[in-house]
Scaffold this motif. Structure first.
Motif, PDB file in Angstrom:
ATOM      1  N   ALA A 103       0.830  -1.215   0.000  1.00  0.00           N
ATOM      2  CA  ALA A 103       0.000   0.000   0.000  1.00  0.00           C
ATOM      3  C   ALA A 103       0.861   1.260   0.000  1.00  0.00           C
ATOM      4  O   ALA A 103       0.552   2.230  -0.699  1.00  0.00           O
ATOM      5  CB  ALA A 103      -0.934  -0.006   1.209  1.00  0.00           C
ATOM      6  N   ALA A 104       1.947   1.247   0.773  1.00  0.00           N
ATOM      7  CA  ALA A 104       2.809   2.432   0.874  1.00  0.00           C
ATOM      8  C   ALA A 104       3.499   2.749  -0.451  1.00  0.00           C
ATOM      9  O   ALA A 104       3.746   3.921  -0.756  1.00  0.00           O
ATOM     10  CB  ALA A 104       3.849   2.233   1.976  1.00  0.00           C
ATOM     11  N   LEU A 105       3.797   1.732  -1.239  1.00  0.00           N
ATOM     12  CA  LEU A 105       4.491   1.962  -2.511  1.00  0.00           C
ATOM     13  C   LEU A 105       3.665   2.798  -3.483  1.00  0.00           C
ATOM     14  O   LEU A 105       4.223   3.543  -4.291  1.00  0.00           O
ATOM     15  CB  LEU A 105       4.859   0.626  -3.165  1.00  0.00           C
ATOM     16  CG  LEU A 105       6.009  -0.128  -2.522  1.00  0.00           C
ATOM     17  CD1 LEU A 105       6.164  -1.506  -3.155  1.00  0.00           C
ATOM     18  CD2 LEU A 105       7.308   0.661  -2.614  1.00  0.00           C
ATOM     19  N   VAL A 106       2.354   2.707  -3.416  1.00  0.00           N
ATOM     20  CA  VAL A 106       1.506   3.446  -4.353  1.00  0.00           C
ATOM     21  C   VAL A 106       0.772   4.606  -3.685  1.00  0.00           C
ATOM     22  O   VAL A 106      -0.056   5.267  -4.316  1.00  0.00           O
ATOM     23  CB  VAL A 106       0.505   2.510  -5.076  1.00  0.00           C
ATOM     24  CG1 VAL A 106       1.240   1.527  -5.965  1.00  0.00           C
ATOM     25  CG2 VAL A 106      -0.398   1.804  -4.094  1.00  0.00           C
TER      26      VAL A 106
ATOM     27  N   ILE B  99      -2.921   5.250 -12.523  1.00  0.00           N
ATOM     28  CA  ILE B  99      -1.482   5.090 -12.772  1.00  0.00           C
ATOM     29  C   ILE B  99      -0.956   3.865 -12.029  1.00  0.00           C
ATOM     30  O   ILE B  99      -0.136   3.103 -12.564  1.00  0.00           O
ATOM     31  CB  ILE B  99      -0.710   6.369 -12.388  1.00  0.00           C
ATOM     32  CG1 ILE B  99      -1.110   7.512 -13.321  1.00  0.00           C
ATOM     33  CG2 ILE B  99       0.802   6.139 -12.449  1.00  0.00           C
ATOM     34  CD1 ILE B  99      -0.543   8.858 -12.935  1.00  0.00           C
ATOM     35  N   ALA B 100      -1.443   3.646 -10.820  1.00  0.00           N
ATOM     36  CA  ALA B 100      -1.021   2.464 -10.058  1.00  0.00           C
ATOM     37  C   ALA B 100      -1.420   1.188 -10.799  1.00  0.00           C
ATOM     38  O   ALA B 100      -0.623   0.251 -10.906  1.00  0.00           O
ATOM     39  CB  ALA B 100      -1.628   2.491  -8.657  1.00  0.00           C
ATOM     40  N   ARG B 101      -2.643   1.133 -11.329  1.00  0.00           N
ATOM     41  CA  ARG B 101      -3.091  -0.037 -12.090  1.00  0.00           C
ATOM     42  C   ARG B 101      -2.258  -0.209 -13.358  1.00  0.00           C
ATOM     43  O   ARG B 101      -1.847  -1.317 -13.700  1.00  0.00           O
ATOM     44  CB  ARG B 101      -4.575   0.089 -12.451  1.00  0.00           C
ATOM     45  CG  ARG B 101      -5.517  -0.297 -11.330  1.00  0.00           C
ATOM     46  CD  ARG B 101      -6.966  -0.412 -11.811  1.00  0.00           C
ATOM     47  NE  ARG B 101      -7.465   0.816 -12.419  1.00  0.00           N
ATOM     48  CZ  ARG B 101      -7.926   1.873 -11.736  1.00  0.00           C
ATOM     49  NH1 ARG B 101      -7.943   1.852 -10.419  1.00  0.00           N
ATOM     50  NH2 ARG B 101      -8.363   2.936 -12.368  1.00  0.00           N
TER      51      ARG B 101
ATOM     52  N   GLY C 241       1.920  -2.882 -16.465  1.00  0.00           N
ATOM     53  CA  GLY C 241       3.213  -2.798 -17.151  1.00  0.00           C
ATOM     54  C   GLY C 241       4.234  -3.746 -16.544  1.00  0.00           C
ATOM     55  O   GLY C 241       4.982  -4.421 -17.264  1.00  0.00           O
ATOM     56  N   LEU C 242       4.260  -3.822 -15.228  1.00  0.00           N
ATOM     57  CA  LEU C 242       5.192  -4.743 -14.568  1.00  0.00           C
ATOM     58  C   LEU C 242       4.820  -6.199 -14.849  1.00  0.00           C
ATOM     59  O   LEU C 242       5.715  -7.046 -15.000  1.00  0.00           O
ATOM     60  CB  LEU C 242       5.237  -4.468 -13.066  1.00  0.00           C
ATOM     61  CG  LEU C 242       5.962  -3.179 -12.677  1.00  0.00           C
ATOM     62  CD1 LEU C 242       5.777  -2.888 -11.197  1.00  0.00           C
ATOM     63  CD2 LEU C 242       7.432  -3.248 -13.040  1.00  0.00           C
ATOM     64  N   ASP C 243       3.516  -6.501 -14.925  1.00  0.00           N
ATOM     65  CA  ASP C 243       3.090  -7.851 -15.304  1.00  0.00           C
ATOM     66  C   ASP C 243       3.630  -8.205 -16.689  1.00  0.00           C
ATOM     67  O   ASP C 243       4.114  -9.322 -16.923  1.00  0.00           O
ATOM     68  CB  ASP C 243       1.565  -7.977 -15.299  1.00  0.00           C
ATOM     69  CG  ASP C 243       0.971  -8.024 -13.907  1.00  0.00           C
ATOM     70  OD1 ASP C 243       1.711  -8.265 -12.929  1.00  0.00           O
ATOM     71  OD2 ASP C 243      -0.257  -7.809 -13.793  1.00  0.00           O
ATOM     72  N   HIS C 244       3.549  -7.248 -17.609  1.00  0.00           N
ATOM     73  CA  HIS C 244       4.074  -7.465 -18.963  1.00  0.00           C
ATOM     74  C   HIS C 244       5.583  -7.699 -18.925  1.00  0.00           C
ATOM     75  O   HIS C 244       6.086  -8.629 -19.564  1.00  0.00           O
ATOM     76  CB  HIS C 244       3.746  -6.268 -19.870  1.00  0.00           C
ATOM     77  CG  HIS C 244       4.438  -6.350 -21.192  1.00  0.00           C
ATOM     78  ND1 HIS C 244       3.942  -7.100 -22.233  1.00  0.00           N
ATOM     79  CD2 HIS C 244       5.611  -5.812 -21.627  1.00  0.00           C
ATOM     80  CE1 HIS C 244       4.777  -7.009 -23.260  1.00  0.00           C
ATOM     81  NE2 HIS C 244       5.786  -6.238 -22.914  1.00  0.00           N
TER      82      HIS C 244
END
Length: 156
Positions: A112-115, A122-124, A129-132
């Motif tokens: 939670a703190a990271l976003v 943008i978080a989604r 993007g990281l999943d890709h």
């Protein structure tokens, strides 16, 4: 943004997370390999050493060493398997359970703190993007390993 900038950022994030993890785990007498075993037990419940070895992709001998260390430090204990007298079940002790509950809570808090402060869209998008990137990197590594395995062995 060029790929190199993305890769450099991923490497920086990886290094920072790794250093923080090693520092925090060391503080309570754990290594990342031992913690991986505890994490599996926390999520799957009591397991045989073979099941644990398969789950974290190590040899049964390596798992014996990991469980020996975790048992010696009070994080797990071995109990006879109720249905297979040749097997033992590895289970979390009270200490192991308490540490894993704290770790799971801290994991959620850091997530939670990271976003925090980031627009939800943008978080989604970042997560997508990281999943890709993860899927692409997995594929590239698999292709590299397959190509390497096809090469003749070099004399030593």
């Amino acid at each position: 943004m060029s790929t190199t900038n993305l890769l450099d950022r991923l490497l920086a994030v990886t290094a920072l997370l790794q250093a923080d993890q090693e520092r925090e785990l060391g503080r309570i007498g754990l290594t990342s390999a031992r913690t991986h075993v505890l994490w599996v037990l926390h999520h799957r419940g009591p397991s045989t050493q073979i099941q644990l070895a398969d789950a974290i992709e190590v040899t049964p001998r390596n798992m014996t060493t990991l469980v020996d260390a975790l048992e010696a430090t009070g994080f797990v204990h071995r109990r006879p398997h109720p249905e297979d007298r040749r097997a033992v079940l590895v289970t979390l002790t009270e200490r192991g359970m308490a540490v894993m509950e704290t770790m799971a809570r801290e994991h959620d808090d850091l997530d939670a703190a990271l976003v925090e402060g980031l627009d939800p869209a943008i978080a989604r998008a970042t997560a997508e993007g990281l999943d890709h990137v993860l899927a692409r990197l997995t594929r590239l590594v698999d292709e590299h390993l397959a190509a390497r395995d096809e090469l003749p062995e070099q004399p030593r």
